[in-house]
Design a protein around this motif. Sequence first.
Motif, PDB file in Angstrom:
ATOM      1  N   SER A  69      14.323  32.051  83.175  1.00 48.78           N
ATOM      2  CA  SER A  69      13.355  31.348  82.211  1.00 48.78           C
ATOM      3  C   SER A  69      14.262  30.413  81.286  1.00 48.78           C
ATOM      4  N   PHE A  70      15.343  30.622  81.318  1.00 53.96           N
ATOM      5  CA  PHE A  70      16.194  30.044  80.029  1.00 53.96           C
ATOM      6  C   PHE A  70      16.619  28.703  80.782  1.00 53.96           C
ATOM      7  N   ALA A  71      16.347  28.383  81.837  1.00 52.31           N
ATOM      8  CA  ALA A  71      16.804  27.267  82.753  1.00 52.31           C
ATOM      9  C   ALA A  71      15.439  26.428  83.218  1.00 52.31           C
ATOM     10  N   HIS A  72      14.598  26.571  82.577  1.00 54.71           N
ATOM     11  CA  HIS A  72      13.218  26.120  82.788  1.00 54.71           C
ATOM     12  C   HIS A  72      13.286  24.446  83.344  1.00 54.71           C
ATOM     13  N   GLY A  73      12.941  24.238  84.346  1.00 50.18           N
ATOM     14  CA  GLY A  73      12.924  22.710  84.676  1.00 50.18           C
ATOM     15  C   GLY A  73      14.218  22.320  85.367  1.00 50.18           C
ATOM     16  N   CYS A  74      14.973  23.214  85.623  1.00 51.01           N
ATOM     17  CA  CYS A  74      16.510  22.888  86.213  1.00 51.01           C
ATOM     18  C   CYS A  74      16.717  23.551  87.577  1.00 51.01           C
ATOM     19  N   GLN A  75      17.656  23.238  88.193  1.00 56.45           N
ATOM     20  CA  GLN A  75      18.057  23.927  89.485  1.00 56.45           C
ATOM     21  C   GLN A  75      19.184  24.837  89.069  1.00 56.45           C
ATOM     22  N   HIS A 239      22.929  37.689  87.977  1.00 58.77           N
ATOM     23  CA  HIS A 239      23.662  38.947  88.089  1.00 58.77           C
ATOM     24  C   HIS A 239      25.057  38.698  88.762  1.00 58.77           C
ATOM     25  N   GLY A 240      25.122  37.172  88.989  1.00 55.21           N
ATOM     26  CA  GLY A 240      26.489  36.761  89.472  1.00 55.21           C
ATOM     27  C   GLY A 240      26.968  35.509  88.841  1.00 55.21           C
ATOM     28  N   GLY A 241      28.052  34.855  89.088  1.00 56.61           N
ATOM     29  CA  GLY A 241      28.341  33.605  88.346  1.00 56.61           C
ATOM     30  C   GLY A 241      27.293  32.532  88.962  1.00 56.61           C
ATOM     31  N   TYR A 242      27.056  31.505  88.155  1.00 59.88           N
ATOM     32  CA  TYR A 242      26.309  30.380  88.632  1.00 59.88           C
ATOM     33  C   TYR A 242      26.468  28.937  87.852  1.00 59.88           C
ATOM     34  N   ILE A 243      25.750  28.103  88.582  1.00 60.22           N
ATOM     35  CA  ILE A 243      25.568  26.779  87.928  1.00 60.22           C
ATOM     36  C   ILE A 243      24.147  26.233  87.828  1.00 60.22           C
ATOM     37  N   VAL A 244      23.996  25.674  86.787  1.00 65.57           N
ATOM     38  CA  VAL A 244      22.714  25.045  86.516  1.00 65.57           C
ATOM     39  C   VAL A 244      22.699  23.682  86.668  1.00 65.57           C
ATOM     40  N   GLU A 245      21.979  22.922  87.321  1.00 66.62           N
ATOM     41  CA  GLU A 245      21.867  21.325  87.098  1.00 66.62           C
ATOM     42  C   GLU A 245      20.736  20.925  86.606  1.00 66.62           C
ATOM     43  N   ALA A 246      20.843  20.388  85.301  1.00 68.41           N
ATOM     44  CA  ALA A 246      19.852  19.963  84.245  1.00 68.41           C
ATOM     45  C   ALA A 246      19.863  18.472  84.151  1.00 68.41           C
ATOM     46  N   PRO A 247      18.615  18.100  83.922  1.00 68.79           N
ATOM     47  CA  PRO A 247      18.254  16.528  84.051  1.00 68.79           C
ATOM     48  C   PRO A 247      18.406  16.035  82.672  1.00 68.79           C
TER      49      PRO A 247
END
Length: 304
Positions: A69-75, A239-247
Amino acid sequence: MLKTMAAQSLVEMGFSLESSETALTLSDGNVEAALNLLLNGDIPQEGFNQQQSETQATSPILNNPNTPSFAHGCQVIQSEISQFTYPEGRSACTVISCEAAIKLMETSIQVNNVVNMNFSSSFIQQIIQDGIGIYNQLNQVGVEHTATDEIIPLTPRFMNSLKRTSELFVPIQGLLSDPHGFISLFERASQGSDPTKPLAIIITKPPETILVVKSAVSDGRTCTWLLFDSHPRPQFNLHGGYIVEAPTFDHIVTMLTMLFPAVNLDGDLQGSLMAEMYNSVEAVPMQPLQPTTTPIQTPGQPST
């Protein structure tokens, strides 16, 4: 004026203006609280605005029901491991973030206004493992949360790969209690940087460090933003490390605000040095210098 800007930031995430203004009214102008109301479905919506609707029709990013939910609109790309998978990785987040800065900037390739990163779970896992390997080489396993400006001069790989945007790797200070704290922090961090090269900004809110990367901008193209975090965030189903790609930059600000909310202290503590300490955040900006072949010793297999 501030409410109008806040509403516009929510509209840019895909919510209608009417729904955004209603959520802001119910949350007394708090953007984070308003976003939570919208994401939880507590505000009746007519749907996304027209531009967002057209994007959603063809975008697997927005249609992905597993997006936190905190990354709405992102990959969002998530690894099966975090820094805590390895006993020696418990305090390695700053070193891991420095290693992530090198790898993410190296793979930042801009094509037709979209940064084609092609990240994978194994790529994130490699960043975490390599970062912990460097942390072990520094012989600082027993030192908690070493600061970025202390680590970089001690690490040949980082010194040979990361370019200062100022004379020294001196942190830029900010306050979470400032409603525009992250915006101001990034404006100052961007000063002196080369816009044709990616910009990495290491963000530390003690005891945690994460990374934000802004892609290179050239030929009038827009940039893409990345957020890397080696910590698990179970509250966001990560639950693990992650990358968010945001526009957009607004997406990054929203995520940082949710990851690092301001601490509200009552009574005599309001406005005190203690309140500042709890709400302090710092940024260290850097850009790519040159590739390095410094060997990396990765840790052993994940603990079970």
